[in-house]
Every structure is written in structure tokens, then in C-alpha cells.
Design a protein around this motif. Structure first.
Motif, PDB file in Angstrom:
ATOM      1  N   PHE A 290       5.988  15.971  -8.484  1.00 46.95           N
ATOM      2  CA  PHE A 290       6.992  15.362  -9.355  1.00 46.95           C
ATOM      3  C   PHE A 290       8.379  15.570  -8.755  1.00 46.95           C
ATOM      4  N   LEU A 291       9.185  14.486  -8.751  1.00 46.23           N
ATOM      5  CA  LEU A 291      10.567  14.589  -8.277  1.00 46.23           C
ATOM      6  C   LEU A 291      11.511  14.579  -9.467  1.00 46.23           C
ATOM      7  N   ASP A 292      12.384  15.599  -9.552  1.00 47.36           N
ATOM      8  CA  ASP A 292      13.368  15.628 -10.641  1.00 47.36           C
ATOM      9  C   ASP A 292      14.624  14.880 -10.188  1.00 47.36           C
TER      10      ASP A 292
ATOM     11  N   SER B 160       0.840  -1.198   0.000  1.00 39.73           N
ATOM     12  CA  SER B 160       0.000   0.000   0.000  1.00 39.73           C
ATOM     13  C   SER B 160       0.872   1.243   0.000  1.00 39.73           C
ATOM     14  N   LYS B 161       0.777   2.009  -1.074  1.00 38.09           N
ATOM     15  CA  LYS B 161       1.586   3.232  -1.151  1.00 38.09           C
ATOM     16  C   LYS B 161       1.122   4.242  -0.105  1.00 38.09           C
ATOM     17  N   ALA B 162      -0.177   4.210   0.210  1.00 39.29           N
ATOM     18  CA  ALA B 162      -0.702   5.127   1.230  1.00 39.29           C
ATOM     19  C   ALA B 162      -0.123   4.777   2.605  1.00 39.29           C
TER      20      ALA B 162
ATOM     21  N   VAL C 196      12.617   9.851  -1.063  1.00 39.74           N
ATOM     22  CA  VAL C 196      12.173   8.487  -1.355  1.00 39.74           C
ATOM     23  C   VAL C 196      11.045   8.537  -2.380  1.00 39.74           C
ATOM     24  N   ILE C 197      11.184   7.783  -3.458  1.00 40.10           N
ATOM     25  CA  ILE C 197      10.102   7.640  -4.440  1.00 40.10           C
ATOM     26  C   ILE C 197       9.163   6.533  -4.002  1.00 40.10           C
ATOM     27  N   GLU C 198       9.752   5.435  -3.556  1.00 41.91           N
ATOM     28  CA  GLU C 198       8.913   4.313  -3.117  1.00 41.91           C
ATOM     29  C   GLU C 198       9.726   3.385  -2.243  1.00 41.91           C
ATOM     30  N   PHE C 199       9.002   2.582  -1.469  1.00 43.03           N
ATOM     31  CA  PHE C 199       9.591   1.449  -0.771  1.00 43.03           C
ATOM     32  C   PHE C 199       9.099   0.178  -1.443  1.00 43.03           C
TER      33      PHE C 199
ATOM     34  N   PRO D 256      18.237  12.150 -10.964  1.00 44.20           N
ATOM     35  CA  PRO D 256      18.440  10.720 -11.234  1.00 44.20           C
ATOM     36  C   PRO D 256      17.877   9.826 -10.127  1.00 44.20           C
ATOM     37  N   GLU D 257      17.476   8.617 -10.532  1.00 46.08           N
ATOM     38  CA  GLU D 257      16.920   7.645  -9.578  1.00 46.08           C
ATOM     39  C   GLU D 257      17.963   6.611  -9.187  1.00 46.08           C
ATOM     40  N   VAL D 258      17.891   6.172  -7.947  1.00 42.97           N
ATOM     41  CA  VAL D 258      18.826   5.195  -7.410  1.00 42.97           C
ATOM     42  C   VAL D 258      18.041   4.158  -6.618  1.00 42.97           C
TER      43      VAL D 258
ATOM     44  N   THR E 125      10.273  12.454   1.465  1.00 43.81           N
ATOM     45  CA  THR E 125       9.617  11.861   0.296  1.00 43.81           C
ATOM     46  C   THR E 125       8.789  12.929  -0.404  1.00 43.81           C
ATOM     47  N   ALA E 126       8.218  12.573  -1.558  1.00 42.01           N
ATOM     48  CA  ALA E 126       7.391  13.528  -2.295  1.00 42.01           C
ATOM     49  C   ALA E 126       6.119  13.838  -1.503  1.00 42.01           C
ATOM     50  N   MET E 127       5.664  15.094  -1.575  1.00 41.88           N
ATOM     51  CA  MET E 127       4.356  15.422  -0.999  1.00 41.88           C
ATOM     52  C   MET E 127       3.305  14.628  -1.770  1.00 41.88           C
TER      53      MET E 127
ATOM     54  N   TYR F  94       2.445  15.413 -13.866  1.00 46.01           N
ATOM     55  CA  TYR F  94       1.538  14.750 -12.930  1.00 46.01           C
ATOM     56  C   TYR F  94       2.029  13.336 -12.612  1.00 46.01           C
ATOM     57  N   VAL F  95       1.917  12.939 -11.358  1.00 48.97           N
ATOM     58  CA  VAL F  95       2.318  11.591 -10.937  1.00 48.97           C
ATOM     59  C   VAL F  95       1.113  10.936 -10.261  1.00 48.97           C
ATOM     60  N   VAL F  96       0.606   9.858 -10.886  1.00 50.67           N
ATOM     61  CA  VAL F  96      -0.576   9.167 -10.357  1.00 50.67           C
ATOM     62  C   VAL F  96      -0.220   7.697 -10.148  1.00 50.67           C
TER      63      VAL F  96
HETATM   64  P1  AMP Z   1       7.037   3.524  -8.273  1.00 51.94           P
HETATM   65  O1  AMP Z   1       6.225   2.318  -8.593  1.00 51.94           O
HETATM   66  O2  AMP Z   1       6.475   4.355  -7.183  1.00 51.94           O
HETATM   67  O3  AMP Z   1       8.492   3.196  -8.116  1.00 51.94           O
HETATM   68  O4  AMP Z   1       7.076   4.401  -9.575  1.00 51.94           O
HETATM   69  C1  AMP Z   1       7.563   3.908 -10.791  1.00 51.94           C
HETATM   70  C2  AMP Z   1       8.389   4.953 -11.484  1.00 51.94           C
HETATM   71  O5  AMP Z   1       7.606   6.138 -11.702  1.00 51.94           O
HETATM   72  C3  AMP Z   1       9.578   5.433 -10.662  1.00 51.94           C
HETATM   73  O6  AMP Z   1      10.675   4.621 -10.807  1.00 51.94           O
HETATM   74  C4  AMP Z   1       9.817   6.789 -11.265  1.00 51.94           C
HETATM   75  O7  AMP Z   1      10.511   6.699 -12.492  1.00 51.94           O
HETATM   76  C5  AMP Z   1       8.423   7.276 -11.561  1.00 51.94           C
HETATM   77  N1  AMP Z   1       7.962   8.086 -10.427  1.00 51.94           N
HETATM   78  C6  AMP Z   1       7.275   7.652  -9.352  1.00 51.94           C
HETATM   79  N2  AMP Z   1       7.024   8.661  -8.492  1.00 51.94           N
HETATM   80  C7  AMP Z   1       7.548   9.770  -9.027  1.00 51.94           C
HETATM   81  C8  AMP Z   1       7.607  11.153  -8.623  1.00 51.94           C
HETATM   82  N3  AMP Z   1       7.020  11.591  -7.499  1.00 51.94           N
HETATM   83  N4  AMP Z   1       8.239  12.015  -9.432  1.00 51.94           N
HETATM   84  C9  AMP Z   1       8.819  11.583 -10.574  1.00 51.94           C
HETATM   85  N5  AMP Z   1       8.786  10.316 -11.032  1.00 51.94           N
HETATM   86  C10 AMP Z   1       8.159   9.402 -10.275  1.00 51.94           C
END
Ligand code: AMP
Ligand code: GLY
Length: 436
Positions: free
Chosen positions: A181-183, A102-104, A275-278, A185-187, A117-119, A140-142
Motif C-alpha cells: 500500500f502506498l500512502d 498489462s500491469k505485470a 509510481v502507482i500505475e502507467f 496524495p496522488e498526482v 514503484t510499489a513492491m 491490501y491492494v489487489v
Molecule cells: P490503478 O488502476 O492502478 O491506478 O489503481 C486505481 C486506484 O487504486 C489508484 O488511483 C489508487 O487510488 C489506488 N491504488 C492503486 N495502487 C495502490 C497502492 N499500491 N497503494 C494505495 N492505493 C493504490
């Protein structure tokens, strides 16, 4: 030590391969495995998402440790059932797996633990979605709130497309998380956790989109490399101090301790690390590259995590080489991948120095031949003295894989090899550098 590995994919093949290289591991089993895994160890055709079936198999095999690979069995409570059977398990409980399922929930824990993390806002209908989209603005990020194998996220400048994705999630009975939106590089950083202690593995970079230059829809990941020469010094310590340890502490405080891998997906933004995600398991295909460099025996490490003894583990040892994994995917992945095709040329691929093949969506047909059985079919993994050499070797291998209609990205690790990745961290702007 006898180990059972649960899962069908590339990550599990890489884990099995590393376990077999551990001198203290005497026997490895896998369920259900794939064609590559079944060439290495006995495999068992059970339903991997069924907690009772996995616990029964682990008991029957009298294994010392169960390693659960994918998120689905974790979210289904496989670890709980194995633990209840008295067998150590590397993988979080159903409750702790909510950090991915659950992302929430993940956002809630991050807020409690003060993790950057992102708002974000949760929306459960079109009106709330539109309001959240307009609050944060484009891009937009959904995100689908539930498990979606990396494919539930839409990032777009098109407001209608963002709304349509939200609507499709609502129509399926779900909710969405809408984010700023997060600008940058991703790691991916994998942090081993034993409920209290944390040990980080070497950071990797994944390539999520299906086509070169990060175009097309998201996939589970089309390739990865490690280490990241361009990453800021201190990144791993920052991830431990500001993300992993506070999260592990918070999960323990909640009464749902986290045991397994906390996969921290980060964006290195101009405003700092976010953090984009766990995820609650090793990343795929990052693991194929990360484990290719790990010299510390894997079985002992995962057992230490399962037993709450990570504080006794020596600092990890790594090969000096660079590792890369390039995924070969089936025609039509990620939509409706074509399956059942013969795969040829793998022996030739593995005759290249420093190269091995990790199977993902493969199976043996009635004649014992390897055929495609999933979207991401296999990864060609290569080690080299640097990223340039590792890439050359991996792509030489990819060219030798024969699978009709298959596709791969040609730019895995390309920008990094050309020195084109720039991280703009706060405090390292031109102005502050000039002063220093
Ligand atoms: P996630 O499943 O949350 O990892 O999202 C998949 C991909 O969507 C991530 O690897 C990012 O490339 C992109 N992404 C997710 N959230 C964001 C965000 N807040 N801003 C920019 N890109 C995002
Ligand atoms: N490669 C990203 C993931 O495993 O989710």
C-alpha cells in the motif's frame, strides 16, 4: 493540418476543442465522437477499436495526423495500422501500449528502468494471492492484471474482500498483481513522448472514488483540477528524470519505442515519489482541466510527438488560471449506469463566465436532443483566478445541469482549496527542517 481524433469520451471532446483553437489546424474529424463532439466537427460512425477501419478512414479523409484517445484502440493496434498506412499518429503501438494493458508488464519495465514503484507480486491462484497479501499486510491492494477502465483495483483492509477480488479475476481467466500500500496524495502527470524525448504537462489531481471523502468503489475519475499549488517544487523534473525518461529509454532499448502520452500516476509517499500505475493515453477527466490551461497550440505539439520532433518544441505556455473539471455521472454509475435520459440546462451552464461543458457519455436521440449514453455523462469545466473561484464557477454550473438521477462529488478540489493537503516528503520532516 487535418486531424482525426479517435474515441467517444470527454477526453476526446477536450482534445477536439483544443485542436480547433490551434491556428495551424484547418480541419478536425472524430470517430465515433459523442453529442458534444458532433456539434463541433464531422463525426464518423466506425468501430474505433478496429485497426483497419481507422486506417481506412484516415486514408479516405487524407488527414495529416491521427490522435488516438482511449486505451482500448491502442491495445488493439490501431496506431500500428495507421502508421503502416503512412500517416503520423499520436498514440503508442500495440506493443508499447502493454505499459497500460498489462500491469505485470509495466512492473517489469519499471524494474528494468529503475523506476520507483510499489513492491508487487503477480498471483495466478488463491494460494499465491493469500501468500502475497500476507507478505505485504493491510491495507491490501489487489489489481486485475488486464485493462479494466480504472475499476479493476480493490484497496481494502478486509483480507476476505481482497481474496474474493483476486478469485473473481482468476475465475475470469486472468491474473492479479498484489502490491504494498502506498500512502500520500496522488498526482497525475502526463508526459508527451516521441520515442526518445519527453515533455511534461502541468500536474493534475484526479478523484477516483464515486462518493465524497474518497468513499465507495473506484470509477474512471469523478473530477480533477490543475495546477497543484501544494505539490513539491521540482516534482515535474523528478518525474521526467526518474520515471518518464528512463521508461522511454527502456522502451526504445526493447525495440518498442513509446510515442504518445505516458500518463504517470504517482503517490507522494512519506518514503518518496512512487509510481502507482502507467497509462498510455491522456487521463479522463484530468485532460478536460489540463487542456483548458494549455496555451501552446495542441496540434503542433501532438504532431511533433508523432514525428519524433519534441526536442524542437518551445517550452510550453500555460494560463495563470486554475482549471477544474467536475463530472456529472448517471444514476447507478459505476455499476450499471442508467442511460437514455434527456439532459437539459447546458446552455445556461455555459453562460457562466469561464465555464464550458465537455460531453462524455452523451448522444443525440432521433429528435436531435442530447441524451445520456454512458456512466460519466459530462464534465463542467471552469477556469478561475484561483481554485476557490474555479470551484465556485464549476459547481454553479453543475447545479444547472438537469439529468434525472445524476450524481456528482461535491468535494473535487475541496481539500486543496482549503490548504489541507500535506505532502510529507523524505528529508522534509520537522527535524530536518528545524536544522536547516
Ligand atoms: P490503478 O488502476 O492502478 O491506478 O489503481 C486505481 C486506484 O487504486 C489508484 O488511483 C489508487 O487510488 C489506488 N491504488 C492503486 N495502487 C495502490 C497502492 N499500491 N497503494 C494505495 N492505493 C493504490
Ligand atoms: N482519470 C484516470 C484515468 O484516466 O485513468
Amino acid at each position: 493540418m487535418k486531424v482525426l481524433v479517435i474515441g467517444p469520451g470527454g477526453r476526446e471532446h477536450a482534445i477536439v476543442r483544443s485542436l480547433l483553437a490551434d491556428p495551424n489546424v484547418s480541419e478536425v474529424h472524430a470517430a465515433p465522437g459523442n453529442a458534444g463532439i458532433s456539434k463541433l466537427v464531422p463525426t464518423h460512425a466506425i468501430e474505433a477499436n478496429d485497426p483497419d477501419a481507422v486506417a481506412a478512414l484516415a486514408t479516405k479523409l487524407t488527414v495529416d495526423l491521427v490522435v488516438v484517445g482511449p486505451e482500448a484502440p491502442l491495445a488493439a493496434g490501431v496506431s500500428d495500422a495507421v502508421r503502416a498506412a503512412g500517416i503520423p499518429v499520436f498514440g503508442p503501438s500495440m506493443a508499447a501500449a502493454q505499459l497500460e494493458a498489462s500491469k505485470a508488464f509495466a512492473k517489469e519495465v519499471m524494474a528494468e528502468a529503475g523506476v520507483p514503484t510499489a513492491m508487487a507480486r503477480v498471483a495466478s491462484n488463491a494460494e499465491e494471492a493469500a501468500d502475497a497479501l500476507d507478505t505485504f499486510g493491510a491495507p491490501y491492494v489487489v489489481k486485475d492484471d488486464g485493462l479494466a477502465a480504472g475499476k479493476g483495483v480493490v484497496v481494502t483492509n478486509n483480507r476476505d474482500e481482497a481474496l474474493a477480488h483476486a478469485q473473481s479475476c482468476f475465475d475470469a481467466g486472468g491474473t492479479v498483481v498484489i502490491e504494498e500500500f502506498l500512502d500520500g496524495p496522488e498526482v497525475s502527470v502526463f508526459v508527451l513522448c516521441d520515442g526518445r524525448n519527453t515533455v511534461a504537462l502541468s500536474p493534475a489531481q484526479d478523484f477516483k472514488r464515486i462518493f465524497d471523502n474518497d468513499e465507495g468503489p473506484n470509477t474512471g475519475g469523478m473530477g480533477a483540477y490543475t495546477p497543484l499549488e501544494w505539490a513539491p517544487e521540482g516534482l515535474v523534473q523528478e518525474v521526467l528524470d526518474r520515471v518518464a525518461q528512463p521508461t522511454v529509454n527502456q522502451m526504445a532499448h526493447r525495440g518498442t519505442p513509446f510515442v504518445g502520452v505516458l500518463f504517470v500516476g504517482l503517490a507522494l509517499t512519506s518514503r518518496g515519489t512512487r509510481v502507482i500505475e502507467f497509462n498510455v493515453r491522456f487521463g479522463d477527466p484530468e485532460t478536460q482541466a489540463v487542456l483548458a490551461r494549455l496555451k501552446t497550440p495542441l496540434g503542433g505539439l501532438l504532431m511533433a510527438a508523432a514525428k519524433g520532433e519534441l526536442d524542437k518544441v518551445q517550452p510550453l505556455r500555460w494560463s495563470k488560471e486554475t482549471a477544474i473539471a467536475v463530472v456529472v455521472a448517471a444514476e447507478n454509475y459505476p455499476d450499471a449506469p442508467r442511460t437514455g435520459d434527456r439532459i437539459r440546462g447546458l446552455k445556461k451552464v455555459e453562460s457562466i463566465e469561464g465555464v464550458h461543458v465537455i460531453h462524455a457519455g452523451t448522444r443525440l436521440d432521433d429528435e436531435g436532443k442530447v441524451v445520456s449514453a454512458g456512466g460519466r455523462v459530462l464534465a463542467v469545466v471552469a477556469l478561475g483566478t484561483d481554485l476557490v473561484e474555479a470551484r465556485e464557477r464549476a459547481y454553479d454550473g453543475v447545479e444547472l445541469v438537469q439529468l434525472e438521477g445524476s450524481q456528482f462529488r461535491t468535494d473535487i478540489g475541496g481539500k486543496a482549496a482549503r490548504g489541507e493537503i500535506k505532502v510529507q516528503t523524505p528529508g522534509t520532516t520537522a527535524a530536518t527542517k528545524a536544522k536547516a
